[in-house]
Design a protein around this motif. Structure first.
Motif, PDB file in Angstrom:
ATOM      1  N   LYS A   1      -4.328  12.967  -0.598  1.00  0.00           N
ATOM      2  CA  LYS A   1      -5.682  12.401  -0.629  1.00  0.00           C
ATOM      3  C   LYS A   1      -6.329  12.376   0.748  1.00  0.00           C
TER       4      LYS A   1
ATOM      5  N   SER B   1       0.374   3.718   6.578  1.00  0.00           N
ATOM      6  CA  SER B   1       0.909   4.825   5.783  1.00  0.00           C
ATOM      7  C   SER B   1      -0.169   5.883   5.603  1.00  0.00           C
ATOM      8  N   ARG B   2       0.269   7.028   5.146  1.00  0.00           N
ATOM      9  CA  ARG B   2      -0.675   8.140   4.963  1.00  0.00           C
ATOM     10  C   ARG B   2      -0.312   8.876   3.682  1.00  0.00           C
ATOM     11  N   GLU B   3      -1.316   9.185   2.891  1.00  0.00           N
ATOM     12  CA  GLU B   3      -1.123   9.929   1.656  1.00  0.00           C
ATOM     13  C   GLU B   3      -1.759  11.301   1.849  1.00  0.00           C
ATOM     14  N   ASN B   4      -0.916  12.286   2.080  1.00  0.00           N
ATOM     15  CA  ASN B   4      -1.414  13.614   2.437  1.00  0.00           C
ATOM     16  C   ASN B   4      -2.305  14.218   1.351  1.00  0.00           C
TER      17      ASN B   4
ATOM     18  N   TYR C   1      -3.766   4.405   5.202  1.00  0.00           N
ATOM     19  CA  TYR C   1      -3.907   3.026   4.769  1.00  0.00           C
ATOM     20  C   TYR C   1      -3.353   2.057   5.815  1.00  0.00           C
TER      21      TYR C   1
ATOM     22  N   SER D   1      -8.458   1.375   3.874  1.00  0.00           N
ATOM     23  CA  SER D   1      -8.297   2.807   3.646  1.00  0.00           C
ATOM     24  C   SER D   1      -9.151   3.573   4.634  1.00  0.00           C
TER      25      SER D   1
END
Length: 119
Positions: A75, A70-73, A79, A21
């Motif tokens: 948060k 991947s990316r979690e906007n 990753y 992360s």
């Protein structure tokens, strides 16, 4: 300014999985690409995977089909899911972010996280 903090490294067996992360903070709106790099002992740092924000992803040939970026906007976190790990994946993994603001490009790096794969 952008601050990056990696986590999730550690020891895994060959064939196993780890997820890295990268938590980002600061001037998030100026980031246009993020990536994961790695540097094995005695070798140059190399690009593992990158993501152009809102557009596309890119992988090194050595990790295609095994790693997923991947990316979690919500948060502000990126990753790297690493599956089917090999001994040659052993390295320090770094998160990076490139920004473009006021016609100036900057690149930021995290402190790195060690990944060790035992065969």
């Amino acid at each position: 300014q952008v601050q990056l903090v990696e986590s999730g490294g550690g020891l895994a067996q060959a064939g196993g999985s780890l997820r890295l992360s990268c938590a980002a903070s600061g001037s998030m709106s100026s980031i246009y690409v993020m990536g994961w790099y790695r540097q094995a002992s005695g070798k140059q740092r190399e690009l593992v995977a990158s993501i152009i924000i809102g557009r596309s992803t890119n992988y090194a040939d050595s990790v295609k089909g095994r790693f997923t970026i991947s990316r979690e906007n919500a948060k502000n976190t990126m990753y790297l899911q690493m599956n089917s790990l090999k001994a040659e994946d052993t390295a320090v993994y770094y998160c990076s972010a490139s920004t473009w603001r006021n016609r100036v490009q900057n690149e930021y790096w995290g402190q790195g996280t060690q990944v060790t794969v035992s065969s």
